[in-house]
Design a protein around this motif. Structure first.
Motif, PDB file in Angstrom:
ATOM      1  N   GLN A 136      38.179  63.004   9.015  1.00 11.35           N
ATOM      2  CA  GLN A 136      37.158  63.106  10.059  1.00 11.35           C
ATOM      3  C   GLN A 136      37.532  64.169  11.091  1.00 11.35           C
ATOM      4  OE1 GLN A 136      36.397  59.227  11.739  1.00 11.35           O
ATOM      5  NE2 GLN A 136      36.188  58.258   9.731  1.00 11.35           N
ATOM      6  N   ASP A 137      38.809  64.246  11.448  1.00  9.97           N
ATOM      7  CA  ASP A 137      39.252  65.285  12.388  1.00  9.97           C
ATOM      8  C   ASP A 137      39.028  66.676  11.813  1.00  9.97           C
ATOM      9  OD1 ASP A 137      40.019  63.319  14.143  1.00  9.97           O
ATOM     10  OD2 ASP A 137      42.124  63.345  13.515  1.00  9.97           O
ATOM     11  N   HIS A 138      39.342  66.852  10.538  1.00 10.18           N
ATOM     12  CA  HIS A 138      39.163  68.165   9.912  1.00 10.18           C
ATOM     13  C   HIS A 138      37.692  68.570   9.877  1.00 10.18           C
ATOM     14  CE1 HIS A 138      43.154  67.319   7.627  1.00 10.18           C
ATOM     15  NE2 HIS A 138      43.375  67.809   8.833  1.00 10.18           N
ATOM     16  N   GLN A 139      36.843  67.626   9.596  1.00 13.45           N
ATOM     17  CA  GLN A 139      35.410  67.936   9.608  1.00 13.45           C
ATOM     18  C   GLN A 139      34.927  68.277  11.014  1.00 13.45           C
ATOM     19  OE1 GLN A 139      32.963  65.042   7.406  1.00 13.45           O
ATOM     20  NE2 GLN A 139      34.829  64.368   6.362  1.00 13.45           N
ATOM     21  N   THR A 140      35.503  67.662  12.020  1.00 17.03           N
ATOM     22  CA  THR A 140      35.090  67.942  13.400  1.00 17.03           C
ATOM     23  C   THR A 140      35.604  69.299  13.871  1.00 17.03           C
ATOM     24  OG1 THR A 140      35.109  65.586  13.891  1.00 17.03           O
ATOM     25  CG2 THR A 140      35.158  67.091  15.771  1.00 17.03           C
ATOM     26  N   PHE A 141      36.864  69.623  13.554  1.00 16.63           N
ATOM     27  CA  PHE A 141      37.474  70.849  14.057  1.00 16.63           C
ATOM     28  C   PHE A 141      37.131  72.078  13.223  1.00 16.63           C
ATOM     29  CE2 PHE A 141      41.071  67.988  15.735  1.00 16.63           C
ATOM     30  CZ  PHE A 141      40.353  67.734  16.893  1.00 16.63           C
ATOM     31  N   PHE A 142      37.005  71.927  11.915  1.00 13.24           N
ATOM     32  CA  PHE A 142      36.964  73.077  11.009  1.00 13.24           C
ATOM     33  C   PHE A 142      35.595  73.335  10.399  1.00 13.24           C
ATOM     34  CE2 PHE A 142      41.582  71.746  10.086  1.00 13.24           C
ATOM     35  CZ  PHE A 142      41.991  72.313  11.277  1.00 13.24           C
ATOM     36  N   THR A 143      34.574  72.628  10.799  1.00  8.32           N
ATOM     37  CA  THR A 143      33.235  72.846  10.241  1.00  8.32           C
ATOM     38  C   THR A 143      32.221  72.983  11.377  1.00  8.32           C
ATOM     39  OG1 THR A 143      32.741  70.472  10.094  1.00  8.32           O
ATOM     40  CG2 THR A 143      33.781  71.513   8.167  1.00  8.32           C
ATOM     41  N   MET A 155      34.345  74.827   1.640  1.00  9.55           N
ATOM     42  CA  MET A 155      35.351  74.102   2.420  1.00  9.55           C
ATOM     43  C   MET A 155      34.737  72.906   3.156  1.00  9.55           C
ATOM     44  SD  MET A 155      38.178  75.305   1.706  1.00  9.55           S
ATOM     45  CE  MET A 155      38.996  74.210   2.850  1.00  9.55           C
ATOM     46  N   GLN A 156      33.465  73.020   3.510  1.00 10.84           N
ATOM     47  CA  GLN A 156      32.804  71.881   4.154  1.00 10.84           C
ATOM     48  C   GLN A 156      32.777  70.672   3.229  1.00 10.84           C
ATOM     49  OE1 GLN A 156      28.636  72.450   5.220  1.00 10.84           O
ATOM     50  NE2 GLN A 156      28.981  71.387   7.170  1.00 10.84           N
ATOM     51  N   LYS A 157      32.583  70.925   1.932  1.00 12.10           N
ATOM     52  CA  LYS A 157      32.634  69.841   0.956  1.00 12.10           C
ATOM     53  C   LYS A 157      34.071  69.413   0.662  1.00 12.10           C
ATOM     54  CE  LYS A 157      28.362  71.325  -1.358  1.00 12.10           C
ATOM     55  NZ  LYS A 157      27.755  71.793  -2.635  1.00 12.10           N
ATOM     56  N   ALA A 158      34.983  70.378   0.709  1.00 10.68           N
ATOM     57  CA  ALA A 158      36.375  70.070   0.382  1.00 10.68           C
ATOM     58  C   ALA A 158      36.976  69.088   1.379  1.00 10.68           C
ATOM     59  CB  ALA A 158      37.195  71.350   0.345  1.00 10.68           C
ATOM     60  N   TRP A 159      36.642  69.217   2.655  1.00 12.91           N
ATOM     61  CA  TRP A 159      37.210  68.311   3.653  1.00 12.91           C
ATOM     62  C   TRP A 159      36.723  66.883   3.467  1.00 12.91           C
ATOM     63  CZ3 TRP A 159      41.254  70.341   5.447  1.00 12.91           C
ATOM     64  CH2 TRP A 159      41.335  71.656   5.861  1.00 12.91           C
ATOM     65  N   ARG A 160      35.660  66.699   2.738  1.00 11.02           N
ATOM     66  CA  ARG A 160      35.124  65.354   2.504  1.00 11.02           C
ATOM     67  C   ARG A 160      35.652  64.723   1.219  1.00 11.02           C
ATOM     68  NH1 ARG A 160      28.785  66.953   3.759  1.00 11.02           N
ATOM     69  NH2 ARG A 160      29.087  67.520   5.958  1.00 11.02           N
ATOM     70  N   GLU A 161      36.363  65.496   0.418  1.00 11.63           N
ATOM     71  CA  GLU A 161      36.894  64.985  -0.847  1.00 11.63           C
ATOM     72  C   GLU A 161      38.053  64.018  -0.586  1.00 11.63           C
ATOM     73  OE1 GLU A 161      36.170  65.206  -3.968  1.00 11.63           O
ATOM     74  OE2 GLU A 161      34.512  66.650  -3.915  1.00 11.63           O
ATOM     75  N   ARG A 162      38.081  62.939  -1.364  1.00 10.89           N
ATOM     76  CA  ARG A 162      39.174  61.975  -1.259  1.00 10.89           C
ATOM     77  C   ARG A 162      40.344  62.333  -2.158  1.00 10.89           C
ATOM     78  NH1 ARG A 162      36.305  55.944  -1.089  1.00 10.89           N
ATOM     79  NH2 ARG A 162      35.015  56.317   0.783  1.00 10.89           N
ATOM     80  N   ASN A 163      40.062  62.999  -3.262  1.00  7.02           N
ATOM     81  CA  ASN A 163      41.110  63.358  -4.211  1.00  7.02           C
ATOM     82  C   ASN A 163      41.834  64.610  -3.733  1.00  7.02           C
ATOM     83  OD1 ASN A 163      42.734  63.822  -6.370  1.00  7.02           O
ATOM     84  ND2 ASN A 163      41.107  63.933  -7.902  1.00  7.02           N
TER      85      ASN A 163
END
Length: 555
Positions: free
Chosen positions: A176-183, A196-204
């Motif tokens: 969640q932090d990465h999505q807030t800071f980097f997108t 990368m916007q999709k990559a930060w949401r990946e669990r694997n």
């Protein structure tokens, strides 16, 4: 001259008369229990000189009806219950026993003692202002400013031990932090940023790494380099190389967005994202330099970053700077940083409180002795050190367990809960070496035991949050035993009152329901109670002559 009479003292057969008084023939069980309780309480004493009084007392007690004993035991149970309820209410509200407080505050001075637990009135106003400033949630989770690298440190721990140092909850917060800071909302306009916007949401993790490589094939993407440095790099050296590549790409994006930030809301959001990316990269590069032994270079990078972006306090870069300055033993610079950031309006942290305590303890720890201080009293410097440690321990009481090595450390999580066990682990993991370096600092910390009651407002901070234990269990791995706030034990008076109330109520009920059986138990109890006394009296009578014993009783 006439011979003196026998007087009131016991004659040769005094022991047989005393034994006959304890025959208890025809005595009701209520009388036996009442006599036993009075003897235990010290209200009724055995008159050895006038043995006839025992028979008189026994006859008087036999004339009382059973209703009197039921009323007596019921009244005592009621009074004990009321005392118990009042003591429990007072303890829950004020954190101390009323009877204990009265005895310490009023009886102890009369006996020559001194009350050392008087509250510090000078700090009351500070405590009130702190409690009024508690506007945020008690259990807000914060990003750990000293978090480790996931690939180079956390994964290596997993490879060696087979244990996962991070919980799913902690990693989800990082995502969640990465999505807030980097997108931002305009990422879909740029193919690499959209990936990368999709990559930060990946669990694997492997899916995230593959997406980062795919984005780099399209463009020099700073956030893709960040992901690879954090998760794919297996050493700090590899991570530093990737962060340097990310810095080159990030500075170009920052300069371009800086020129267009006033052209609209979308450009402003993009510039804010590029600023977060650039600050994150420079901060991680400084941490790489610190881990690789280039501490002075790391300090310079952190100072430059704080001057360039003074408003971005959410990254808590000053805590990284404090740790690096302590490594250099630049205590004057540490004090300068504390003077700027240890403000009452800023959120406190264990790093701020315990670093301030370390500096105060450093001035007196090498010559401090608890025995000498108790004899001559505390000096001004020692008093300042004790107050600083009190402030730190009150803010986070879990830290001393790790600094004193009473509990084993684990890798710190990526998120911490202020005043919780997770923050204590994160602080002690990096600062234990600094406390060991200051001679006597840990001894001074070990001699400190003043921790306020959890529900009680302390000298400087609001009451300790109750929800910290639950939140820490979600942040810390399952193999770690979460440290729980040291709760205050129940005072002896509350336990004694509860036991007395229960005992008298049970005694009244059993005697009322089974009078004959309880009479047998009462006789056996009294026989056992007075058996040592009978044995001693028999020995004394056999050893001493009756004439000598007669003269002693007259004296």
């Amino acid at each position: 001259m006439a011979e003196a009479g026998p007087g009131p003292g016991p004659g040769p057969g005094w022991l047989e008369q005393l034994k006959s008084c304890f025959a208890w023939s025809g005595t009701s069980p209520w009388t036996l229990w009442l006599f036993a309780l009075l003897c235990l309480a010290g209200v009724l004493r055995l008159p050895l000189r006038i043995s006839d009084n025992l028979s008189t007392v026994s006859m008087f007690l036999n004339t009382l009806t059973p209703k009197f004993y039921v009323a007596l035991t019921g009244t005592s149970s009621l009074i004990s219950g009321l005392i118990l309820i009042f003591e429990w209410w007072y303890f829950r509200k004020y954190g101390t026993s009323f009877i204990e407080q009265v005895s310490v505050s009023h009886l102890r001075p009369l006996l020559g003692g001194v009350d050392n637990n008087s509250p510090n009135n000078s700090n009351t106003s500070n405590g009130d202002s702190d409690s009024n400033r508690q506007s945020v949630s008690e259990c807000k989770v914060w990003r750990n400013p000293l978090n480790l690298f996931r690939g180079a440190e956390y994964n290596r721990y997993t490879w060696v031990t087979g244990r996962e140092p991070l919980t799913y909850y902690d990693m989800n917060l990082s995502a969640q932090d990465h999505q807030t800071f980097f997108t931002c909302d305009t990422d879909h306009l740029r193919p690499a940023d959209a990936i990368m916007q999709k990559a930060w949401r990946e669990r694997n993790p492997q899916a995230r790494i593959s997406a980062a490589h795919e984005a780099l094939e399209l463009n020099e993407c700073a956030t893709a380099y960040i992901l690879l440095a954090e998760e794919e790099a297996t050493t700090i050296v590899e991570a530093e190389k990737l962060f340097k590549q990310a810095l080159k790409a990030g500075e170009g994006c920052y300069r371009r967005s800086q020129q267009l930030q006033h052209h609209g809301a979308q450009y402003e959001a993009q510039h804010r994202r590029d600023t977060n990316v650039l600050v994150y990269i420079k901060r991680r590069l400084a941490m790489c330099a610190r881990k690789l032994g280039r501490t002075r270079e790391a300090v310079k990078m952190m100072r430059d970053l704080m001057k360039e972006f003074p408003l971005l306090s959410m990254f808590n870069i000053h805590e990284n700077l404090l740790e690096a300055l302590l490594e250099l033993q630049a205590y004057a610079d540490v004090q300068a940083v504390l003077a700027k950031y240890d403000d009452i309006s800023l959120p406190k942290s264990a790093t701020i409180c315990y670093t301030a305590a370390l500096l105060k303890a450093r001035a007196v720890s090498d010559k401090f002795s608890p025995e000498a201080a108790s004899r001559r009293g505390l000096s001004t410097a020692e008093m300042n050190a004790v107050e600083a440690i009190h402030r730190a321990v009150e803010f986070n009481p879990h830290v001393p367990k790790y600094l004193l090595e009473m509990k084993s450390l684990i890798l710190p999580p990526e998120h911490i809960l202020k005043r919780g066990d997770s923050e204590a682990i994160a602080y002690a993991f990096f600062h234990l070496q600094h406390w060991k370096r200051v001679e006597g600092a840990l001894n001074l910390l070990h001699s400190f035991r003043m921790i306020p009651y959890p529900l009680e407002k302390g000298h400087l901070f609001y009451p300790y949050p109750i929800c910290t234990e639950t939140a820490d269990r979600e942040l810390l791995p399952s193999f770690h035993e979460v440290s729980v706030y040291p709760k205050k034990e129940l005072p002896f008076f509350i336990l004694f009152t509860a036991g007395l109330c229960s005992f008298t109520a049970m005694l009244a009920l059993l005697t009322h329901q089974f009078p004959e059986l309880m009479g047998v138990f009462a006789k056996a109890f009294l026989s056992t109670l007075f058996a040592p006394l009978n044995f001693v009296m028999e020995k004394v009578e056999s050893i001493l002559p009756s004439s000598l014993w007669h003269q002693l009783t007259r004296i």
